[in-house]
Enzyme design. Structure first.
Site, PDB file in Angstrom:
ATOM      1  N   TYR A  14       3.465 -11.125  41.759  1.00 27.54           N
ATOM      2  CA  TYR A  14       2.457 -10.213  42.342  1.00 27.54           C
ATOM      3  C   TYR A  14       2.964  -8.765  42.413  1.00 27.54           C
ATOM      4  O   TYR A  14       2.392  -7.868  41.775  1.00 27.54           O
ATOM      5  CB  TYR A  14       2.072 -10.759  43.713  1.00 27.54           C
ATOM      6  CG  TYR A  14       1.162  -9.865  44.532  1.00 27.54           C
ATOM      7  CD1 TYR A  14       0.061  -9.229  43.965  1.00 27.54           C
ATOM      8  CD2 TYR A  14       1.403  -9.692  45.892  1.00 27.54           C
ATOM      9  CE1 TYR A  14      -0.776  -8.423  44.727  1.00 27.54           C
ATOM     10  CE2 TYR A  14       0.568  -8.909  46.670  1.00 27.54           C
ATOM     11  CZ  TYR A  14      -0.511  -8.265  46.086  1.00 27.54           C
ATOM     12  OH  TYR A  14      -1.319  -7.478  46.857  1.00 27.54           O
ATOM     13  N   ASP A  34      11.504 -13.851  34.185  1.00 27.56           N
ATOM     14  CA  ASP A  34      10.732 -14.591  35.188  1.00 27.56           C
ATOM     15  C   ASP A  34      10.849 -16.082  34.864  1.00 27.56           C
ATOM     16  O   ASP A  34      10.780 -16.469  33.698  1.00 27.56           O
ATOM     17  CB  ASP A  34       9.265 -14.140  35.142  1.00 27.56           C
ATOM     18  CG  ASP A  34       8.529 -14.441  36.438  1.00 27.56           C
ATOM     19  OD1 ASP A  34       8.060 -13.486  37.086  1.00 27.56           O
ATOM     20  OD2 ASP A  34       8.425 -15.643  36.818  1.00 27.56           O
ATOM     21  N   SER A 127      12.405  -7.386  53.302  1.00 31.08           N
ATOM     22  CA  SER A 127      11.166  -7.639  54.036  1.00 31.08           C
ATOM     23  C   SER A 127      11.297  -7.157  55.471  1.00 31.08           C
ATOM     24  O   SER A 127      12.397  -7.181  56.040  1.00 31.08           O
ATOM     25  CB  SER A 127      10.910  -9.149  54.040  1.00 31.08           C
ATOM     26  OG  SER A 127       9.940  -9.487  55.002  1.00 31.08           O
ATOM     27  N   TYR A 152      13.429 -18.482  54.809  1.00 31.64           N
ATOM     28  CA  TYR A 152      13.045 -17.418  53.868  1.00 31.64           C
ATOM     29  C   TYR A 152      13.569 -16.069  54.355  1.00 31.64           C
ATOM     30  O   TYR A 152      14.226 -15.331  53.626  1.00 31.64           O
ATOM     31  CB  TYR A 152      11.513 -17.357  53.732  1.00 31.64           C
ATOM     32  CG  TYR A 152      11.020 -16.023  53.260  1.00 31.64           C
ATOM     33  CD1 TYR A 152      11.124 -15.663  51.934  1.00 31.64           C
ATOM     34  CD2 TYR A 152      10.489 -15.092  54.169  1.00 31.64           C
ATOM     35  CE1 TYR A 152      10.719 -14.405  51.508  1.00 31.64           C
ATOM     36  CE2 TYR A 152      10.075 -13.850  53.752  1.00 31.64           C
ATOM     37  CZ  TYR A 152      10.197 -13.500  52.417  1.00 31.64           C
ATOM     38  OH  TYR A 152       9.806 -12.250  52.014  1.00 31.64           O
ATOM     39  N   LYS A 156      16.735 -13.094  53.123  1.00 33.67           N
ATOM     40  CA  LYS A 156      16.638 -11.631  52.977  1.00 33.67           C
ATOM     41  C   LYS A 156      17.748 -10.954  53.783  1.00 33.67           C
ATOM     42  O   LYS A 156      18.387 -10.013  53.314  1.00 33.67           O
ATOM     43  CB  LYS A 156      15.260 -11.128  53.435  1.00 33.67           C
ATOM     44  CG  LYS A 156      14.090 -11.643  52.616  1.00 33.67           C
ATOM     45  CD  LYS A 156      14.148 -11.179  51.176  1.00 33.67           C
ATOM     46  CE  LYS A 156      12.985 -11.698  50.347  1.00 33.67           C
ATOM     47  NZ  LYS A 156      13.141 -11.398  48.901  1.00 33.67           N
TER      48      LYS A 156
HETATM   49  N1  UFG Z   1      -3.546 -15.077  59.533  1.00 33.73           N
HETATM   50  C1  UFG Z   1      -4.686 -15.725  59.984  1.00 33.73           C
HETATM   51  N2  UFG Z   1      -5.236 -16.685  59.189  1.00 33.73           N
HETATM   52  C2  UFG Z   1      -4.731 -17.030  57.983  1.00 33.73           C
HETATM   53  C3  UFG Z   1      -3.558 -16.364  57.514  1.00 33.73           C
HETATM   54  C4  UFG Z   1      -2.999 -15.393  58.332  1.00 33.73           C
HETATM   55  O1  UFG Z   1      -5.174 -15.444  61.070  1.00 33.73           O
HETATM   56  O2  UFG Z   1      -5.263 -17.927  57.318  1.00 33.73           O
HETATM   57  C5  UFG Z   1      -2.963 -14.024  60.374  1.00 33.73           C
HETATM   58  C6  UFG Z   1      -1.526 -14.319  60.761  1.00 33.73           C
HETATM   59  O3  UFG Z   1      -1.476 -15.112  61.900  1.00 33.73           O
HETATM   60  C7  UFG Z   1      -0.987 -12.905  60.959  1.00 33.73           C
HETATM   61  C8  UFG Z   1      -1.781 -12.058  59.968  1.00 33.73           C
HETATM   62  O4  UFG Z   1      -2.942 -12.830  59.647  1.00 33.73           O
HETATM   63  O5  UFG Z   1      -1.269 -12.465  62.250  1.00 33.73           O
HETATM   64  C9  UFG Z   1      -1.023 -11.774  58.689  1.00 33.73           C
HETATM   65  O6  UFG Z   1      -0.547 -13.005  58.190  1.00 33.73           O
HETATM   66  P1  UFG Z   1       0.112 -13.135  56.751  1.00 33.73           P
HETATM   67  O7  UFG Z   1       0.485 -14.563  56.551  1.00 33.73           O
HETATM   68  O8  UFG Z   1      -0.755 -12.479  55.733  1.00 33.73           O
HETATM   69  O9  UFG Z   1       1.414 -12.225  56.861  1.00 33.73           O
HETATM   70  P2  UFG Z   1       2.642 -12.357  57.868  1.00 33.73           P
HETATM   71  O10 UFG Z   1       2.669 -11.086  58.633  1.00 33.73           O
HETATM   72  O11 UFG Z   1       2.651 -13.610  58.639  1.00 33.73           O
HETATM   73  O12 UFG Z   1       3.802 -12.532  56.805  1.00 33.73           O
HETATM   74  C10 UFG Z   1       4.482 -11.447  56.373  1.00 33.73           C
HETATM   75  C11 UFG Z   1       5.016 -11.642  54.934  1.00 33.73           C
HETATM   76  C12 UFG Z   1       6.223 -12.536  54.920  1.00 33.73           C
HETATM   77  C13 UFG Z   1       7.166 -12.224  56.043  1.00 33.73           C
HETATM   78  C14 UFG Z   1       6.438 -12.327  57.339  1.00 33.73           C
HETATM   79  C15 UFG Z   1       7.311 -12.195  58.554  1.00 33.73           C
HETATM   80  O13 UFG Z   1       4.021 -12.190  54.092  1.00 33.73           O
HETATM   81  O14 UFG Z   1       6.888 -12.346  53.681  1.00 33.73           O
HETATM   82  O15 UFG Z   1       5.473 -11.293  57.320  1.00 33.73           O
HETATM   83  O16 UFG Z   1       7.688 -10.864  58.722  1.00 33.73           O
HETATM   84  F1  UFG Z   1       8.234 -13.061  56.070  1.00 33.73           F
END
Ligand code: UFG
Length: 342
Positions: A14, A34, A127, A152, A156
């Site tokens: 991505y 890759d 990250s 994960y 990092k």
């Molecule tokens: N969320 C929902 N529903 C979903 C998916 C996510 O409500 O189906 C919420 C999560 O709870 C969070 C927000 O949307 O509050 C963002 O969630 P993401 O999964 O998109 O992203 P995160 O912040 O959890 O994850 C990111 C990066 C990871 C990293 C992580 C921790 O994608 O690589 O932050 O820092 F490890």
């Protein structure tokens, strides 16, 4: 600015794919490596169409030391941008050893080959997760100690330490560690974007799949956080801004003496889950039905970047708004409802 020959690991993924387009546009010569463990080979044709160039692609896993060594023995690289790695937080809890082995060994194998063949510039995908659970918001690069709450995230943290130690004794190696916040969006052409396999873990691809009719409803994880609307806040950054940040960071370390540079790549503000849903509905004109359910384990309430170091040193800024992030995600999702073809 001098033209560089750049090896992009995970260049079919991505963030890697969007960065490849930017590197070529900036005049650099790009080679992709890759494993295609989490990317479809059809992305390469899309990249060649977008860039108007032939892109050499090596399909192997960097944990294979011999293949990595052979690649560096046959081609001369000025720099490596290292995106390749396993990245699903939840999966990393289930198969931690795979995460440690894959993410660490691929980095070791690159570092050895770079040293042996005189390749001295490395840009690494770190990250915001390395700030752990108690760092004050906004996150600043100098915060210590680094920690993370998933295998994960710990890969990092570990790799950041490895790179610091290795650059400390290697006279020539210069390293950039880029701490990403929440990358979303797609190339404005709609021809490349995020293509998660199976059920998306991340918010934006899930929302996009609901809007396009591939999934019924979004589950919003937690409605009782201490935020304005009760849902969690993140610093979403358009993948095009992120890609531009990589090119800027690479060019900066090529022309400065500092051995190790750490930059937050984020926008500097929080956006809640419900604000993302509303922006997506507006951009797509489609409804995104949702239910508010319990919190997801390991999630933090709210965090965002202090991006001032990258702004000042790199002259870089995350410019694109949440509306543009949603509009570009939607263009990609609508044109490719099932992701890349096989
Ligand atoms: N969320 C929902 N529903 C979903 C998916 C996510 O409500 O189906 C919420 C999560 O709870 C969070 C927000 O949307 O509050 C963002 O969630 P993401 O999964 O998109 O992203 P995160 O912040 O959890 O994850 C990111 C990066 C990871 C990293 C992580 C921790 O994608 O690589 O932050 O820092 F490890």
């Amino acid at each position: 600015m001098s033209v560089m020959r750049v090896l992009v690991s995970g260049g079919a993924g991505y963030i890697g794919s969007h960065t490849v387009v930017r590197l070529v546009a900036a005049g650099h010569d790009v080679v992709i490596v890759d494993s295609f463990a989490n990317a479809k080979p059809t992305v390469v044709g899309r990249l060649e169409a977008l860039t108007g160039t032939d892109l050499p692609v090596h399909a192997f896993d960097l944990t294979d030391k011999d293949k990595t060594e052979r690649l560096f023995a046959t081609e001369k690289f000025d720099a490596v941008i290292h995106f390749a790695g396993l990245k699903a937080v939840g999966e990393s809890v289930q198969i931690p050893l795979d995460y440690y082995v894959n993410n660490l060994e691929s980095t070791f194998s690159l570092l050895r080959a770079m040293r042996r063949h005189g390749c001295d510039l490395l840009v690494f995908s770190s990250s915001a997760t390395v700030y752990g659970e108690v760092a004050p918001v906004p996150y600043q690069e100098d915060y210590e100690p680094l920690s993370a709450s998933s295998p994960y995230g710990r890969t990092k943290v570990m790799i950041e330490h490895v790179l610091r130690d290795v650059a400390g004794i290697d006279e020539r190696l210069k390293v950039a560690m880029l701490r990403y916040f929440n990358p979303v969006g797609a190339h404005p052409s709609g021809t490349i974007g995020e293509d998660p396999q199976g059920i998306p873990n991340n918010l934006m691809p899930f929302v996009a799949q609901v809007a396009v009719g591939r999934r019924e409803r979004l589950q919003v994880f937690g409605g009782d956080y201490p935020t304005a609307d009760g849902t969690a806040e993140r610093d979403y950054i358009h993948v095009e801004d992120l890609a531009a940040g990589h090119v800027a960071a690479l060019q900066w370390i090529a022309s400065h003496d500092r051995k190790v540079s750490t930059w937050n790549l984020g926008g500097g503000r929080g956006t809640s889950v419900l604000q993302v849903v509303a922006a997506f509905e507006k951009a797509s004109g489609m409804p995104v039905p949702y239910d508010i359910v319990g919190r997801r384990e390991g999630d933090l309430a709210a965090y965002w970047a202090d991006p001032s170091r990258a702004n000042a040193e790199l002259g870089w800024r995350a410019e694109r708004t949440i509306d543009e992030m949603c509009a570009d995600t939607w263009r990609w999702q609508r044109a490719n409802p099932d992701g890349y073809p096989d």
